[in-house]
Every structure is written in C-alpha cells, then in structure tokens.
Design a protein around this motif. Structure first.
Motif: not given
Lengths: 325, 298
Positions: A146-161, A315-325
C-alpha cells in the motif's frame, strides 16, 4: 476418489502397523491384519494352535510336542481323548491367528518421553515464532502492498529472490555466528529469533492478497482521518483475515515439522527439544516397526487435527494472481 | 488531493513497515551470502577457527576435481528433471479434477491431498520405508504380487532408491496443489460460460482458459518445487536432519563436509557453486516466463 484412496494408502499401513504386536514382524506366515497366534492352555502350559491336514480334512490342533518328522497334538475340543500323532514336519503347518490390537508401542513412547516437558518446549517454540512471524509479515506485506516505498519494486523483487535462495549458503556463516559468536548452542534463540524478521514467502502471499482489496474502502477511511495502523486494523485485516489465518497455519505446519535446526542447535540440550525432534533424537531407544509407526502417528496427530479443523477456509486462503516483476 | 510531500511521508511510513524484513535480509541473507564467499576463499575449519588462512581459489580448484561433488551435482539435476515436472503435472491434474463444482465434498478431498504435506519428515520416512520394505512391507505383498508385477527390490538398490524418491516427491505436492487450486478458484466464471456457449469441451477450456489465467501460479509452483530439490524448504519442511540427503544429494554433501569434517571453507565453496546454479536456472525461468506467464493489467 479412487485417486485419493491410492494416494493415502501408505497411511493405513502406518495405522495398522502401529497397533501390531511385535511378535508378528518376525513371522513370515502372519497375515497383514494386526493379529497374533492363538495359544490355548493344556495341563498348565500354553501351546500354539495349528491347522493340521488329515485324510478326512483339516483340524485345528494344539502343537504340544514339536519334532522334525512327527509331532504330537491335542484337540482343544476334546483334550481328554489324549495325544494325536501326526507325521510330517510341523514347520510346514500353518498357525491359526486371531485379530489382535495392542497399544503397547504407544505406551512405550510415553515411558521413553516426558510429554509434559516436550509439550512445554513445543508450545514455547511454536507459540513465539508464530507471534513473531505473523505480526512482522503482516506489517511488511502491508508496507509493500500500500505504500510508495522508494525503490519498492526492486526491494520486492529481492524479497522474491530470497524465497528461492538455497538454504546452505546462509546456513554456513549463521551456524558459525550462532555457535561461536553468540554462544547459542543449547538455547532456543537460533530457532526463534530469525522468525521475528518475517518470512519472505508468507509476506509474498499476504501482499498478493492485500492488493486485491479495493483502494476505495481505504480512501473513505483516510478522509475520516484514520492513520495507517487504523486502516490496517479496520479495513485491511477484516477483509484479509482468511489469508492471515492461512499464513499462520502454514507457519504452524512448517515449524511443527522443523527438525533440522532443532537437532543442530539443541544438540547439547536434549531436554529442550520440541516434540518432533525429540522423538527423532530418541530413535535409538526404539526398535520394531510398530514403534516406528507409532512415533509417526504421534508426531502427525496434532497437525492433522489442525488441518481438518481449518479445512473450510484453508483451501481458499492462497490465491496467486499476477506475479509482477 | 495527494501531493508530493504527502507521498514522501507515506513512503517513509512504508519504509518503516518493511524495516524488520529489511534488517533480517541484511543480517540473515545478504551478510551470510558475502560471508560464505569469503569463507570459500579460506581453509576455515570449525575445529580450529584460529588457524584460518586465505587460500584464494584453491577450494574451487579442488572442487573441480572432486568426483563426489560432480556425482551429487548430476544426481541433483537428474532428480530435478524427473521430479519437478512430475510434481507439477500431478498437482495440476488433481487441482483440475477437484475444481469441478459438481463433486460433493471436494473441499474434504482437497484437504486429504494436502494431508501428506503436513506430516513430519520422520513420519513420512518411517511410513514409506516400512511400506516398501521387501519382507514386511505392503508394496510387494498387496500391490506388486496381486497385479503380477515384479517385486520392488527395496530402498537400498539404485533403482529401488530412485523409485522411492519419485514416490516421495508425489507426497510433496501440497504447496503446489494449494496454490494451483486457489488460482483455479479465482478464474472468472464468465470466461467458462462464454466458452461453453461457443461449444468448447472441458479439455479445450482447461488448455485455453484455465492454464493461461493461472500461469502466474504455475510459475510460482515451479519455483518452489525446484528450490526443494536444491535443499530449500518453502512452505514445507520435508528434511529430517542435515545429514539425510534424501531430497537433494548436493545438499547432503554440503552437510557432510560442514558437520562431518567441520571444514566450513570447502562447504561454502560448494554452496556457492549451488547458489550460482540456482541463480542461472532462476534467471532462465524468469526469461522464459515472459513468453508463457500472463500478467493481468493492474
């Protein structure tokens, strides 16, 4: 349905083997079902019942005097008629079995293990890590969603990594640091502390879910002057609670089954092990397939119960739609 | 309404919220990765930590000639090539079968499919080793013999061990099944309705509607199945101790060097090779993902 039955077939092996009598394992004639040889009393002694073939049909007789070429039997229905001679090797005869269930393997475990101590250990490790990982992961996921974190997309990509990071590469230095620098051998710290930094995969699942919640709901609360924490508790969590509970359950199943770190860091403190790893550590005290399967049953009964109680929304709680990069 | 200073303030709040993870990442992931690399350039041994000396790339030079290392690496990749697609297909098949709404009690069936994945590792191993045991187990007695199939040779032989590994991997599909099932439930019903009107059969609908829509979930399942083979544990802990290399031969070898010989330098070298291998595979997957993973437009 048939697929499910085949898929879970080995579990029935576990359940039936756990209640078998130990004598059944060395016996090649024994049936698959839990059973034991029927033994009856004759003149103060116990003798096994066998099926003995005669010309006029098979008879069930007690083997009183086993010899290589001819043996002596007693008919349990009419013991007064005396010994019956039969020629042939008694080893070729089949014993008679009856159904027999025993919980000996389970009571053995209750003697080997102090379940009060082990229960307390499990509660501490599971409870503390559960609180840490859920609270932190929810906060971090909220931040990413929900927040416009500076470099948020890169940080989130690192998290997935970090999700796909091989465990050993971080284990080698942390093992050294925990043991030699912090002197944490024999304490719960190495098992609990890392969970207070959140779990990447759980953060990922929560964040995916938080993003599906319409922003309009939040904006209404914002106009009313609600702060970020109020919005989390009054808008996000009421909508996302099935996912939060699912994530908590996933962590529960994970930490309940965790034995590697426990057996590594609690090596010098056998009385601090949680349930599963303490049963693993005491594997040397047991023998026999029934004890092994009883152990398996004891370790899985709690997560199994939790799974069935929570199946409605799990069985309903896990839903993955777009895994954006 | 939202001006730039307000946005910057919200950015700071967000940064504050993710701080615990950020610290954890720096301390428990990034620092150890760098430390591992530094270890791998030394002859560091836990038994005599004071005798540490810098030996450059010598560990890697030894690694290249280490036959065990090559065989476990080949074994790991072989295991990945067989089990990862198998797990994915099996999970996909079961999820598709159970996505049919006319099945009564399908939630219960789903739970049963997930069940083996929450059973502790020691229980799984006890059950399967007992089940396939050539003398007392049920596999030969109740399945192979009545069906007239050749008896299972037991887990100690090469082929027997591989077969057991494959069977075991099918008991690990829980997370993938959970993710795929969840994704299938999220496919908009209108898409199916439209296809039904056009006269599309169930197989056509699966291939042309379900699979593209859930492709992000397939991709994620693929990643977590893959990482399990390299000794990671995502959502599922199936390892017993560090020295049981049943899931991943290379993981077992690192543990042997690390805890058996206590030579952290050499172990870190192998771990780094594995790390690079995983990165290469992940980058390759992300590259191909552009072609088959469909991202919804936000």
């Amino acid at each position: 349905m048939l697929v499910v039955v085949i898929y879970l077939f080995p579990i029935s092996y576990m359940a039936l083997t756990a209640v078998k009598d130990e004598a059944q394992f060395g016996d090649p004639n024994a049936p698959v079902w839990p059973s034991r040889k029927i033994e009856l009393e004759y003149e103060g002694e116990q003798y096994p019942l066998h099926i003995v073939p005669f010309e006029d049909g098979d008879r069930e007789l007690l083997l009183v005097q086993p010899r290589r070429n001819e043996s002596q039997f007693i008919d349990p229905k009419s013991p007064e008629s005396g010994l019956i001679e039969w020629e042939g090797s008694w080893r070729t005869l089949e014993p008679v079995y009856e159904n027999y269930f025993t919980f000996q393997a389970f009571t053995d475990w209750f003697e080997i293990l102090d379940f009060r101590q082990v229960g307390y250990n499990t509660l501490v490790v599971v409870g503390l890590t559960e609180i840490g990982v859920v609270v932190v992961s929810v906060l971090v996921a909220y931040g990413f969603a929900r927040f416009p974190i500076p470099y948020g997309n890169i940080l989130f990509f690192i998290l997935i990594g970090t999700i796909i990071l091989p465990e050993k590469i971080t284990l080698i230095p942390t093992y050294f640091a925990f043991i030699n620098l912090f002197d944490w051998q024999g304490t719960w710290w190495p098992l609990i502390a890392p969970h207070f930094f959140g779990s990447a995969v759980l953060i990922f699942l929560l964040r995916q879910n938080f993003r599906t919640i319409p922003k309009e709901l939040e904006e209404a609360a914002l106009i009313d002057g609600a702060g970020p924490m109020r919005i989390l508790f009054s808008v996000i969590l009421p909508m996302a609670w099935p996912t939060v509970v699912t994530v908590a359950l996933l962590h529960f199943f994970f930490i309940w089954n965790e034995t590697r770190l426990a057996s590594l860091y609690l090596l010098s403190a056998p009385d601090k092990h949680p349930l599963v790893s303490s049963m693993l550590a005491r594997g040397g005290f047991i023998s026999g397939a029934n004890n092994l399967q009883a152990r398996a049953l004891i370790t899985m009964v709690v997560p199994m119960t939790v799974l069935f109680l929570s199946q409605k929304f799990f069985m309903r709680g896990v839903q993955i739609t777009g895994l954006e990069k | 309404m939202f001006n730039s200073s307000y946005q910057a303030k919200r950015g700071r709040i967000g940064l504050l919220l993710i701080t615990p993870w950020l610290i954890g990442f720096l301390l428990l992931k990034l620092a150890p990765i760098i430390a591992s690399f530094i270890f791998s350039l030394t002859d560091f041994n836990m038994l005599k930590p004071q005798d540490i000396s810098f030996i450059g790339l010598q560990n890697y030079a030894v690694l290249v000639r280490d036959e065990t290392m090559w065989s476990v690496l080949v074994g790991t990749i072989g295991l990945a090539v067989i089990t990862v697609p198998l797990q994915l297909l099996f999970a996909l098949l079961l999820a598709a079968l159970l996505s049919n709404e006319s099945i009564i009690g399908r939630n219960f069936y789903r739970t049963l499919i997930f069940l083996p994945s929450i059973i502790p590792g020691i229980a799984v191993f006890s059950v399967w080793f007992g089940f396939v045991d050539p003398t007392n187990g049920w596999l030969n007695q109740l399945i192979m013999e009545p069906l007239g199939l050749p008896p299972y040779p037991g887990p100690n032989s090469e082929s027997g061990r591989n077969l057991l590994l494959i069977l075991l991997s099918l008991w690990n599909i829980g997370p993938a099944f959970l993710i795929l099932s969840g994704a299938m439930m999220g496919v908009p019903k209108e898409l199916y309705e439209a296809a039904r009107v056009d006269g599309a059969g169930p197989v056509y609908r699966l291939i042309n509607i379900t699979l593209p829509v859930i492709s992000p979930a397939i991709f994620f399942s693929l990643l977590i199945s893959l990482i399990t083979v390299f000794g990671g544990s995502v959502l599922l802990d199936r390892n017993i101790s560090f020295s049981s290399g049943f899931q991943s031969p290379v993981d077992w070898y690192i543990a042997e060097i690390m805890f058996g010989k206590q030579s952290l330098g050499y172990a870190a070298g192998i771990a780094w090779i594995m790390f690079i291998l995983v990165i290469v595979i992940a980058i390759y997957l992300f590259k191909t993902a552009d072609r088959w993973v469909f991202y919804p437009v936000d």
